[in-house]
Design a protein around this motif. Structure first.
Motif, mmCIF file in Angstrom:
data_model
loop_
_atom_site.group_PDB
_atom_site.id
_atom_site.type_symbol
_atom_site.label_atom_id
_atom_site.label_comp_id
_atom_site.label_asym_id
_atom_site.label_seq_id
_atom_site.Cartn_x
_atom_site.Cartn_y
_atom_site.Cartn_z
ATOM 1 N N PRO A 163 -18.730 4.748 1.205
ATOM 2 C CA PRO A 163 -19.428 4.137 2.049
ATOM 3 C C PRO A 163 -21.044 4.647 1.887
ATOM 4 N N THR A 164 -21.240 5.870 1.229
ATOM 5 C CA THR A 164 -22.762 6.336 1.028
ATOM 6 C C THR A 164 -23.275 5.648 -0.112
ATOM 7 N N THR A 165 -22.611 5.624 -1.059
ATOM 8 C CA THR A 165 -23.435 4.824 -2.237
ATOM 9 C C THR A 165 -22.996 3.472 -2.394
ATOM 10 N N THR B 278 0.803 -1.031 -0.095
ATOM 11 C CA THR B 278 0.109 -0.002 -0.145
ATOM 12 C C THR B 278 0.830 1.213 0.086
ATOM 13 N N LEU B 279 0.731 2.065 -1.092
ATOM 14 C CA LEU B 279 1.757 3.231 -1.251
ATOM 15 C C LEU B 279 1.111 4.441 -0.524
ATOM 16 N N GLU B 280 -0.358 4.384 -0.569
ATOM 17 C CA GLU B 280 -0.839 5.872 0.066
ATOM 18 C C GLU B 280 -2.534 5.120 0.185
ATOM 19 N N ARG B 281 -2.973 5.655 1.473
ATOM 20 C CA ARG B 281 -4.473 5.490 1.818
ATOM 21 C C ARG B 281 -4.966 6.712 2.339
ATOM 22 N N THR B 282 -5.984 7.521 1.906
ATOM 23 C CA THR B 282 -6.484 8.432 2.587
ATOM 24 C C THR B 282 -8.073 8.500 2.746
ATOM 25 N N VAL B 283 -8.739 9.051 3.776
ATOM 26 C CA VAL B 283 -10.267 9.126 3.922
ATOM 27 C C VAL B 283 -10.648 10.658 3.900
ATOM 28 N N ASP B 284 -11.592 10.960 2.867
ATOM 29 C CA ASP B 284 -12.159 12.179 2.924
ATOM 30 C C ASP B 284 -12.775 12.448 4.057
ATOM 31 N N PRO B 285 -12.596 13.467 4.809
ATOM 32 C CA PRO B 285 -13.380 13.526 6.231
ATOM 33 C C PRO B 285 -14.770 14.334 5.749
ATOM 34 N N ALA B 286 -14.984 14.600 4.550
ATOM 35 C CA ALA B 286 -16.300 15.279 4.340
ATOM 36 C C ALA B 286 -17.310 13.997 3.808
ATOM 37 N N THR B 287 -16.711 13.095 2.989
ATOM 38 C CA THR B 287 -17.503 12.101 2.361
ATOM 39 C C THR B 287 -17.255 10.759 2.980
#
Length: 205
Positions: free
Chosen positions: A87-89, A38-47
């Motif tokens: 996770p929403t859609t 895994t080179l990068e993993r991010t979570v969008d705090p808004a979505t």
């Protein structure tokens, strides 16, 4: 251009499928996958959308026509996977492209997991599409190379489904084990509390 496309329904909920997919390698059905980093993993705090970039190192038997043309290349190949999990859609999309042998051909794969419209709570629809395009010196032999690559995708796709199923069963077994340990610990705590109340020890002034 060589094209491979398949659709499949898993009898498991979307959340379980996507969780298992992140833990898919290693498994006994995918010995050709040597490592996944895994080179990068991010979570969008808004979505809440999770974006990941992974590097896959695989052992692939190249089409014999490539070797007959005199290309001396390694049997190991690298692929870059970028994915988004919403996770929403409840749509997970992963796109993979080869980094190795780009001067000879490109292989672009797109995989999508989303709830089955007919049974969204219990079943998940999976779609896989791969496009293989030869370039440079191999253009004269494009049909042979692309057909060989498509056949390889077909074989690996079947193994991929088997491998994911085995990981799903492992995830389920681990969850059941944790649940049993928690239930056992809770039972012991309640029994200890009941025993203490019976003796009148707790709460004495």
């Amino acid at each position: 251009m060589g094209l491979f496309e398949v659709h499949w329904t898993y009898c498991h909920p979307w959340g379980l499928l996507t969780s298992a997919n992140f833990q898919k390698y290693p498994n006994e059905h995918a010995s050709h996958v040597l490592s996944v980093d895994t080179l990068e993993r991010t979570v969008d705090p808004a979505t809440g959308v999770i974006s990941s970039t992974r590097l896959l190192r695989c052992k692939q038997a190249l089409p014999s026509v490539i070797r007959r043309l005199g290309f001396n290349v390694s049997d190991e190949a690298f692929f870059l996977e970028t994915s988004t999990l919403d996770p929403t859609t409840q749509i997970y999309t992963a796109k993979t492209v080869n980094l190795s042998l780009r001067s000879l051909f490109t292989a672009e794969e797109t995989c999508v997991f989303k709830p089955d419209p007919q049974n969204p709570l219990q079943h998940t629809r999976f779609s896989q599409r791969a496009e293989i395009t030869t370039v440079g010196a191999l253009s004269l032999f494009s049909r042979l190379v692309e057909d060989a690559a498509v056949n390889r995708f077909k074989a690996n796709a079947a193994k991929g489904r088997q491998g994911l199923e085995s990981v799903i069963q492992a995830v389920i077994a681990e969850a059941q084990s944790v649940e049993a340990r928690v239930a056992g610990g809770l039972k012991e705590s309640l029994e200890g509390l009941a025993s203490g109340l019976g003796t009148g020890a707790p709460g004495r002034m």
